[in-house]
Design a protein around this motif. Structure first.
Motif: not given
Length: 394
Positions: A171-176
């Motif tokens: 999920c993009g930024v949250s996963a990063a």
């Protein structure tokens, strides 16, 4: 978001983490409570500006050619951009390092992620249609493993590999952000990864609905393809809205299902890095999983915020089964509001702590990895969407 020391195929000792930037202080510079307080005021003011821009820009751009793009741009973009700008100004004035103690990226991120757990109801995974769960698991696995392998093939640092793979597959930024906490990645790596997420997500808002229409995909398949491939939730929503109401419904279900697996991936990354990377003191790695020394090492390395994330999600799930919507929604909205503010402070701090020389060390390789993995995500995601959702009816 990255500076990386190329992985040579072997293990490397984890860096010593410091709340302050790793660069040397300016000659004669000292950190004092006054400078720290001033730095915190700057962080708060910038976060307030982010909140204003997040609401103002879409309103001003509504009805224009860039209206949909402005609507899809999330607060991390504004936060990091303002952080970069303030970084440049404070650096030129010779003040940034004096205020370094106020730029508490790790603290803000961990608070935000724990609260994020309260907005991810794991019961969604149980109640979601079987195809959404199967697609999420298969797509995350394939994209994560491909990204990890290809980034390793190009010699990228393991921590950057973890951030890129998590951002692309979940999920993009949250996963990063979650992956960065789990593997103790550098702030520059997180900033670089988040930047790539945004750069690739915005064009997808228009590209995927157009391609789906060109191929004549059914609404459910279109929605599943959009939800499984675009990294940010806002961009998924925007693309689903472009494609239509029914694609938007399926895209949202698939995206929420992927988001619910965030904590699982963070735990697996923690386990991997705890037992693959040598301890900082040079001692040998634990001989086998389960002995006292290995368990103590795992607990020491384990990011406690992951437990908070999982606990918050479990509590939110339990409350969702016991409270009425009128009672539950205000509580979840409050948690979401605080979470957004905490992550906004974190992304502003990332920009303030950013070291341009570290990004230059990464070069073009992370961009190639992101582009290649995005292509794999599109192809595999389309195949899974067709197989799993072709017979779906509303």
């Amino acid at each position: 978001m990255s500076a990386a020391h190329p992985a040579s195929g072997g293990s490397t000792a984890p860096e010593q983490r410091d709340p302050a930037p790793s660069e040397p202080p300016e000659p004669g510079a000292t950190t004092s409570p006054l400078w720290t307080a001033l730095g915190l005021v700057i962080v708060l003011l910038l976060a307030g500006a982010v909140s204003v821009l997040t609401d103002l820009v879409p309103a001003v751009a509504a009805g224009t050619a860039i209206g949909q793009v402005a609507e899809a741009v999330e607060y991390p973009v504004y936060a990091i951009a303002l952080g970069f700008a303030a970084n440049a100004v404070l650096s030129l004035a010779g003040l940034r390092r004096r205020m370094a103690a106020a730029f508490r990226t790790e603290l803000f991120i961990k608070v935000g992620l724990v609260l994020l757990g309260a907005t991810v109801n794991f019961a969604v995974v149980v109640r979601a249609a079987g195809p959404a769960v199967v697609q999420a698991i298969l797509l995350i696995t394939v994209v994560f493993l491909f990204t990890w392998w290809f980034a390793g093939l190009l010699g990228l640092d393991d921590k950057l590999r973890a951030l890129l793979a998590s951002a692309l597959s979940i999920c993009g930024v949250s996963a990063a952000v979650a992956a960065a906490g789990a593997v103790e990645a550098k702030k520059e790596q997180l900033a670089y990864t988040a930047t790539l997420v945004i750069v690739f997500a915005v064009p997808s808002i228009f590209l995927l609905p157009w391609l789906a229409d060109l191929m004549g995909l059914p609404p459910a398949v279109t929605g599943a393809w959009i939800g499984g491939n675009i990294d940010t939730t806002a961009a998924v929503t925007a693309a689903g809205a472009v494609a239509g109401e029914q694609p938007l419904q399926i895209a949202s279900i698939v995206k929420v299902t992927q988001n619910a697996l965030l904590g699982v991936v963070a735990v697996l990354l923690t386990l991997y890095f705890s037992f693959r990377v040598a301890p900082a003191d040079g001692a040998a790695r634990p001989g086998r999983f389960g002995d006292r020394r290995s368990l103590a090492m795992l607990w020491e390395r384990f990011p406690k915020f992951v437990l908070g994330f999982l606990l918050a999600s479990v509590i939110a799930t339990a409350l969702g089964e016991t409270l009425s919507a009128e009672q539950l929604e205000p509580r979840l909205d409050a948690a979401k509001e605080i979470q957004v503010w905490a992550l906004t402070l974190a992304f502003v701090s990332i920009g303030l702590e950013f070291n341009a020389s570290s990004i230059r060390e990464s070069g073009w390789k992370p961009i190639v990895v992101f582009a290649a993995a995005t292509l794999v995500n599109l192809v595999v995601g389309l195949g899974l969407a067709v197989v799993l959702f072709r017979d779906f009816s509303f």
